[in-house]
Write a protein that holds these residues in place. Structure first.
Motif, short mmCIF file in Angstrom:
data_model
loop_
_atom_site.label_atom_id
_atom_site.label_comp_id
_atom_site.label_asym_id
_atom_site.label_seq_id
_atom_site.Cartn_x
_atom_site.Cartn_y
_atom_site.Cartn_z
N PRO A 130 0.81 -1.23 0.00
CA PRO A 130 0.00 0.00 0.00
C PRO A 130 0.84 1.28 0.00
N SER A 131 2.07 1.19 0.47
CA SER A 131 2.92 2.38 0.55
C SER A 131 3.61 2.70 -0.78
N ASN A 132 3.46 1.81 -1.76
CA ASN A 132 4.14 2.00 -3.04
C ASN A 132 3.20 1.75 -4.22
N PRO A 133 2.24 2.66 -4.46
CA PRO A 133 1.27 2.48 -5.56
C PRO A 133 1.96 2.32 -6.92
N TYR A 134 3.02 3.07 -7.17
CA TYR A 134 3.74 2.99 -8.44
C TYR A 134 4.29 1.58 -8.63
N GLY A 135 4.93 1.04 -7.60
CA GLY A 135 5.48 -0.31 -7.69
C GLY A 135 4.41 -1.35 -7.91
N ASN A 136 3.23 -1.16 -7.32
CA ASN A 136 2.13 -2.10 -7.51
C ASN A 136 1.67 -2.15 -8.96
N VAL A 137 1.57 -0.97 -9.58
CA VAL A 137 1.14 -0.91 -10.98
C VAL A 137 2.17 -1.56 -11.89
N VAL A 138 3.46 -1.25 -11.66
CA VAL A 138 4.53 -1.83 -12.49
C VAL A 138 4.57 -3.34 -12.34
#
Length: 227
Positions: free
Chosen positions: A144-152
């Protein structure tokens, strides 16, 4: 004593429900698409946007409450939209209980003929999307703290099937929007030949713009433009 049907349960009332909920959902789709496109501004900016959404409404509301209020309202809108469409379709069938012995094929738009299965695909996609990028249960990163990483991580090349399903759902959404927006314009009185041409053009432009905006992110990740 004869019971009077509530105005909202009449055909006109149900069409109004579909129109209002449809407008709310389209506005959300536009706002959500613009938010998604912030990923092209970089990881820091996109993560800041994601955290801002979670804190929206604070300190008046606890963290993430606004998002859950929004999700609840959207769920009510979606269910109301589906329920109204289902009742109207059932009434239309009941109004003509006996099928024609012979009926010429009617040339209808592809979008109109696929509204039902398109709606099912969109509903399944929304459920998957929430479990994937909202709760993180189906996301390989799920941070949850890294939305960008989740999308990638979600649209990584080895997870091409996710991008395929996403594309199918967005295309179905595009057809659904094109037909729905055109129908809304017709309901508002655009029934002259010139008005219908304008309504078709406006519906097509909106549908294509939203599809392009939503598909830009997964394909940018898939091709390495966003990593």
């Amino acid at each position: 004593m004869t019971k009077t049907r509530s105005p909202i349960r009449s055909n006109v009332g149900l069409k109004a429900v579909m129109a209002v909920t449809g407008i709310l959902l389209v506005l959300f789709l536009i706002a959500h698409m613009l938010g998604n496109l912030k990923i092209f501004t970089g990881e820091t900016a996109f993560d800041h946007y994601g955290h801002w959404l979670r804190d929206l409404g604070t300190p008046l509301l606890p963290s993430t409450w606004f998002l859950w209020i929004q999700r609840t309202a959207l769920l009510v809108a979606v269910l109301s939209h589906i329920a109204a469409a289902t009742v109207l379709a059932a009434r239309a069938r009941a109004a003509r209980p006996v099928k024609y012995a012979h009926r010429k094929a009617v040339r209808g738009s592809y979008a109109a003929r696929t509204m039902r299965w398109g709606g099912v695909i969109i509903l399944l996609f929304v459920i998957y999307h929430i479990l994937d990028l909202t709760t993180g249960h189906l996301n390989p990163k799920g941070d949850p703290s890294n939305p960008y990483g989740n999308v990638v991580a979600d649209f990584a090349p080895e997870r091409w099937y996710v991008t395929l399903f996403y594309t199918l759902a967005i295309v179905a959404l595009g057809f659904h929007l094109r037909h729905g927006v055109f129908s809304a314009f017709r309901s508002l009185g655009q029934q002259t030949p010139r008005g219908e041409r304008r309504a078709r053009a406006a519906a097509l432009v909106l549908a294509v713009a939203l599809c392009a905006g939503y598909l830009a992110v997964p394909f940018a990740v898939l091709t390495g433009l966003v990593a």
